[in-house]
Design a protein around this motif. Structure first.
Motif, mmCIF file in Angstrom:
data_model
loop_
_atom_site.group_PDB
_atom_site.id
_atom_site.type_symbol
_atom_site.label_atom_id
_atom_site.label_comp_id
_atom_site.label_asym_id
_atom_site.label_seq_id
_atom_site.Cartn_x
_atom_site.Cartn_y
_atom_site.Cartn_z
ATOM 1 N N ILE A 156 0.826 -1.210 0.000
ATOM 2 C CA ILE A 156 0.000 0.000 0.000
ATOM 3 C C ILE A 156 0.860 1.259 0.000
ATOM 4 O O ILE A 156 0.610 2.214 -0.750
ATOM 5 N N SER A 157 1.895 1.264 0.840
ATOM 6 C CA SER A 157 2.746 2.458 0.942
ATOM 7 C C SER A 157 3.779 2.551 -0.167
ATOM 8 O O SER A 157 4.469 3.565 -0.290
ATOM 9 N N GLY A 158 3.919 1.490 -0.966
ATOM 10 C CA GLY A 158 4.835 1.529 -2.107
ATOM 11 C C GLY A 158 6.293 1.382 -1.739
ATOM 12 O O GLY A 158 7.163 2.035 -2.332
ATOM 13 N N VAL A 159 6.599 0.539 -0.751
ATOM 14 C CA VAL A 159 7.991 0.323 -0.356
ATOM 15 C C VAL A 159 8.736 -0.385 -1.483
ATOM 16 O O VAL A 159 8.288 -1.421 -1.993
ATOM 17 N N HIS A 160 9.870 0.187 -1.871
ATOM 18 C CA HIS A 160 10.751 -0.429 -2.868
ATOM 19 C C HIS A 160 12.087 -0.699 -2.179
ATOM 20 O O HIS A 160 12.832 0.235 -1.870
ATOM 21 N N TYR A 161 12.364 -1.973 -1.948
ATOM 22 C CA TYR A 161 13.590 -2.366 -1.243
ATOM 23 C C TYR A 161 14.414 -3.226 -2.189
ATOM 24 O O TYR A 161 13.971 -4.288 -2.631
ATOM 25 N N ALA A 162 15.619 -2.764 -2.525
ATOM 26 C CA ALA A 162 16.447 -3.439 -3.522
ATOM 27 C C ALA A 162 17.630 -4.130 -2.876
ATOM 28 O O ALA A 162 18.150 -3.679 -1.838
ATOM 29 N N GLU A 163 18.052 -5.244 -3.492
ATOM 30 C CA GLU A 163 19.231 -5.954 -2.998
ATOM 31 C C GLU A 163 20.462 -5.078 -3.128
ATOM 32 O O GLU A 163 21.310 -5.038 -2.240
ATOM 33 N N ASN A 164 20.563 -4.354 -4.247
ATOM 34 C CA ASN A 164 21.609 -3.360 -4.448
ATOM 35 C C ASN A 164 20.952 -1.984 -4.404
ATOM 36 O O ASN A 164 20.162 -1.647 -5.283
ATOM 37 N N PRO A 165 21.209 -1.180 -3.363
ATOM 38 C CA PRO A 165 20.504 0.103 -3.213
ATOM 39 C C PRO A 165 20.602 1.001 -4.441
ATOM 40 O O PRO A 165 19.670 1.749 -4.742
ATOM 41 N N CYS A 166 21.690 0.926 -5.164
ATOM 42 C CA CYS A 166 21.861 1.798 -6.323
ATOM 43 C C CYS A 166 21.045 1.346 -7.528
ATOM 44 O O CYS A 166 21.059 2.005 -8.575
ATOM 45 N N ASP A 167 20.331 0.218 -7.418
ATOM 46 C CA ASP A 167 19.377 -0.158 -8.466
ATOM 47 C C ASP A 167 18.120 0.692 -8.412
ATOM 48 O O ASP A 167 17.317 0.689 -9.355
ATOM 49 N N LEU A 168 17.936 1.406 -7.299
ATOM 50 C CA LEU A 168 16.795 2.318 -7.169
ATOM 51 C C LEU A 168 17.134 3.624 -7.883
ATOM 52 O O LEU A 168 17.958 4.405 -7.412
ATOM 53 N N GLN A 169 16.506 3.851 -8.996
ATOM 54 C CA GLN A 169 16.778 5.039 -9.807
ATOM 55 C C GLN A 169 16.094 6.252 -9.189
ATOM 56 O O GLN A 169 14.893 6.251 -8.942
ATOM 57 N N GLY A 170 16.894 7.280 -8.923
ATOM 58 C CA GLY A 170 16.370 8.490 -8.311
ATOM 59 C C GLY A 170 16.900 8.720 -6.906
ATOM 60 O O GLY A 170 16.688 9.793 -6.331
ATOM 61 N N TRP A 171 17.592 7.727 -6.343
ATOM 62 C CA TRP A 171 18.164 7.893 -5.010
ATOM 63 C C TRP A 171 19.645 8.229 -5.158
ATOM 64 O O TRP A 171 20.473 7.378 -5.435
ATOM 65 N N ALA A 172 19.959 9.506 -4.958
ATOM 66 C CA ALA A 172 21.322 9.971 -5.203
ATOM 67 C C ALA A 172 22.287 9.525 -4.117
ATOM 68 O O ALA A 172 23.490 9.387 -4.369
ATOM 69 N N GLN A 173 21.787 9.291 -2.914
ATOM 70 C CA GLN A 173 22.678 8.940 -1.795
ATOM 71 C C GLN A 173 22.804 7.425 -1.600
ATOM 72 O O GLN A 173 23.146 6.966 -0.508
ATOM 73 N N CYS A 174 22.528 6.634 -2.627
ATOM 74 C CA CYS A 174 22.533 5.181 -2.471
ATOM 75 C C CYS A 174 23.902 4.634 -2.076
ATOM 76 O O CYS A 174 23.998 3.596 -1.410
ATOM 77 N N ALA A 175 24.970 5.312 -2.496
ATOM 78 C CA ALA A 175 26.314 4.802 -2.230
ATOM 79 C C ALA A 175 26.844 5.245 -0.874
ATOM 80 O O ALA A 175 27.813 4.677 -0.372
ATOM 81 N N THR A 176 26.229 6.245 -0.263
ATOM 82 C CA THR A 176 26.758 6.794 0.982
ATOM 83 C C THR A 176 25.863 6.541 2.192
ATOM 84 O O THR A 176 26.340 6.553 3.323
ATOM 85 N N GLN A 177 24.575 6.321 1.980
ATOM 86 C CA GLN A 177 23.651 6.118 3.088
ATOM 87 C C GLN A 177 23.109 4.691 3.075
ATOM 88 O O GLN A 177 22.835 4.145 2.007
#
Length: 719
Positions: A269-290
């Motif tokens: 319902i809330s639209g959680v997108h949880y990826a095995e590799n965080p940088c596969d989430l397009q639009g998240w600029a801080q994937c490599a640092t946070q």
């Protein structure tokens, strides 16, 4: 640290009522719902956002499996309440080999339960406090140490410590799910922070799609872990044990199913997108640092607001209960280890209760094994969880198969009433369906996780299997070797005492006094000569002290103590036949750890060598140094009323000895051959005190003439 020792009669008071047994045995199953939906959605997201539409169906399949397993284990608890669980069922119905497969699978599963639970708990802590990310492994090890220490205090104390956090977790997650569903019903659905991120997925073939769905299902099946803990822990319940265990199992299953389904629904319902590799989430600029926040953290932030009181409450409760999930293993692993030790498949030390009436040895082994895993895998949840559920479903499948055979055998015996027979058939159907379903899941889990690290489980399990089989064969051989038979007889003739004398000191005289008080048939003091000067000094002091016990000097050209003494005792046994020889060894007792480093521990080393000599018994005579009062308290206690009267301690009256006489203090020089196989020459007495100016005895004697009678140590000692 772990509390005062508990007497055995307090064991009944350590048994658990249902409200305390639930957090102890169900914390693993309840906490697995915190990461099972996350793993399910993470695998589906590998195929793209469109694959999230399969999530409700995959989750429904997991729920059906969970219901089946819970119902199956209710039948198992009723039939086998002794605490062996799947191991006992498989061992009795499918044979020894199948039972050991289940045991090895469960042991691996319990170790992984601790590692996965702690890693997941640390993940949630880091989600709330990202600055702790560099200390992930250290935090995980600290958590294992704390949980082990609490469990070592006793089952009842650990249940009290862990009950409140478990119930807070259940309440907070239920409140979050209800709040999210109410907001959705009124048109204000929560929106997760990752809902706007897109995922780029490669095109998949039809076979790859099926494999991806199966892998998502196998990851979701991690929600089933811990269900077997109640069946293994029935002996820890209060009476009526079976009823309380079955009620607890039902409550655990109902809560786990509700929370798993609710979290999966609110995540979609809330639209959680949880990826095995965080940088596969397009639009998240801080994937490599946070660090990527967990599924529960995202739902809590979307439902209650980020960094609100209820957000931190959910995160704290989730982190704590995930850590406490390891507590289930700290109860299940020692209980299973005790059953295996009872059946001679594990070391007997695992069947020994510690000071707090728990199987502390099993807990320590579990903590060490889990710590090694956390260090090797750097507390990485995604890697550890790939190893996790293989062992669970191996035990599920064989356990349910054993139950099927159990019910069939029961039906064949006959003699049941119509109602009892109907109940057996119903249980048979439940266990048969559970066996088929868990076997299918085992195949799926093996195929989908094998290349992701699960192959290691198939390496560890056979190793454990062979070790347990080898331990059983060892115990069987030892039992056969030591059992009474009509051939072996015992009947020693003679009782001789040997007091080992190094220097003329109080510990040596105390050992000599013990030997005299024991009234052996004969007694002698033995000195192993390393330095000629020290030996001559001892001979002079022996006569000056007016000791009438014969002193035998054994020469040691290679400066060894144990081997010359063993040779001398073997030679004496050849002369005197089946004579019992008691060797008295003085030994220092110290109070500081560093003092033990300053002593050579010769007595302990020699006792190990003498234990291998036939017909020899070793008596260690302790001499308590002043520092030993730190351990043992006051060494000299006054007689009753002595302090009030002010009287000194009166020594025990001894019969006075005659003045020193060289003729009454025989000293024997007994050279020891270098080679074990050489014939030892007889002892030759040296008469008279050794003083300066007198000729010293020639220690390099010629071998005794052939046929000459060898001189023996006097048969009886004079006091």
């Amino acid at each position: 640290m772990i509390g005062d020792p508990l007497p055995s009669e307090k064991l009944e008071g350590q048994l658990l009522p249902k409200h305390l047994a639930l957090p102890i045995f169900a914390s693993d199953a309840l906490s697995s719902v915190a990461y099972a939906p996350q793993e399910l959605l993470m695998i589906l997201l590998l195929g793209g956002l469109a694959f999230l539409t399969f999530a409700p169906w995959v989750a429904a399949a997991v729920v059906v499996l969970l219901v089946t397993v819970v119902l199956s284990y209710r039948q198992l608890v009723k039939a086998y309440p002794s605490g062996g669980g799947d191991y006992e069922v498989a061992h009795k119905n499918l044979g020894e080999k199948a039972g050991l497969i289940v045991a090895s699978a469960l042991l691996v599963d319990y170790v992984l339960t601790v590692a996965v639970s702690v890693a997941s708990g640390v993940d949630n802590v880091i989600s709330a406090l990202p600055f702790l990310a560099p200390w992930r492994v250290g935090l995980a090890i600290l958590c294992v140490v704390i949980i082990a220490a609490v469990n070592l205090r006793g089952v009842r104390e650990s249940s009290k410590a862990f009950a409140l956090p478990t119930y807070i977790f259940i309440g907070s997650i239920a409140l979050m799910i209800v709040t999210a569903l109410i907001r959705t019903f009124f048109g204000n659905a929560p929106v997760a922070e990752s809902a706007g991120y897109q995922v780029h997925a490669d095109s998949l073939t039809q076979a790859a799609i099926v494999l991806l769905l199966l892998r998502a299902f196998s990851s979701g099946c991690s929600a089933l872990t811990g269900v077997e803990a109640v069946a293994n822990g029935v002996p820890a319940f209060r009476t009526p044990k079976i009823r309380n265990a079955r009620v607890t199992l039902g409550l655990m299953g109902g809560i786990a199913i509700t929370l798993f389904a609710g979290l999966t629904a609110t995540a979609l319902i809330s639209g959680v997108h949880y990826a095995e590799n965080p940088c596969d989430l397009q639009g998240w600029a801080q994937c490599a640092t946070q660090p990527q926040r967990s599924l529960i953290a995202q739902i809590a932030a979307a439902t209650f607001g980020n960094n609100t009181f209820f957000f931190f409450l959910v995160q704290a409760a989730t982190a704590i209960v995930l850590l406490l999930a390891a507590n289930t293993a700290f109860n299940g692993f020692p209980l299973l280890g005790s059953v295996l030790a009872r059946d001679s498949y594990a070391p007997k030390a695992l069947n020994t209760r510690g000071d707090r009436l728990v199987y502390s040895n099993g807990m320590i082994i579990l903590a060490l094994a889990a710590t090694v895993l956390l260090v090797v895998y750097q507390a990485n949840l995604t890697q550890l969880i790939q190893l996790y559920i293989i062992g669970v479903f191996v035990s599920f499948t064989l356990g349910q198969s054993g139950m099927v055979r159990h019910w069939i055998s029961l039906l064949r015996t006959g003699g049941q009433t119509g109602r009892e027979r109907t109940g057996i058939i119903r249980s048979l159907c439940i266990n048969a369906f559970g066996a088929c379903l868990t076997a299918i899941v085992l195949i799926v889990v093996t195929i989908t996780k094998f290349t992701h690290g699960a192959y290691l489980v198939f390496i560890f399990m056979p190793i454990l299997w062979f070790l347990m089989l080898g331990v059983n064969r060892y115990y069987r051989d030892v039992e056969k070797e030591v059992e009474v038979d009509p051939v072996t007889t015992f009947g020693s003739v003679g009782d001789h005492a040997v007091v080992l004398i190094g220097k003329m000191q109080k510990p040596a005289l105390k050992a000599l006094d013990y030997a005299i008080a024991a009234r052996h048939d004969s007694i002698e003091a033995v000195h192993v000569s390393i330095e000629e000067e020290a030996t001559q000094k001892l001979q002079r002091q022996w006569i000056e002290q007016n000791i009438h016990v014969p002193l035998t000097i054994i020469e040691s050209p290679y400066r060894d103590f144990g081997i010359p003494l063993v040779k001398y005792l073997k030679h004496r046994r050849e002369e005197h036949g089946s004579e019992v020889v008691t060797v008295y060894l003085p030994q220092y007792i110290v109070g500081h750890w560093w003092e033990s480093l300053l002593h050579n521990h010769r007595s302990r080393r020699m006792s190990k060598q003498l234990m291998l000599c036939h017909g020899v018994t070793v008596a260690l005579v302790p001499w308590l140094l002043d520092s030993s009062s730190l351990i043992y308290g006051r060494r000299s206690r006054p007689l009753p009323g002595q302090d009030r009267r002010g009287e000194p301690v009166r020594p025990i009256a001894r019969r006075p000895l005659a003045p020193a006489s060289a003729a009454r203090t025989p000293i024997h020089i007994h050279p020891v051959p270098i080679t074990m196989g050489e014939q030892l020459p007889g002892a030759e007495p040296v008469v008279g005190p050794l003083t300066e100016g007198e000729p010293q005895p020639d220690t390099e004697r010629e071998p005794a003439a052939s046929g000459a009678a060898q001189k023996k140590v006097p048969a009886r000692a004079k006091r």
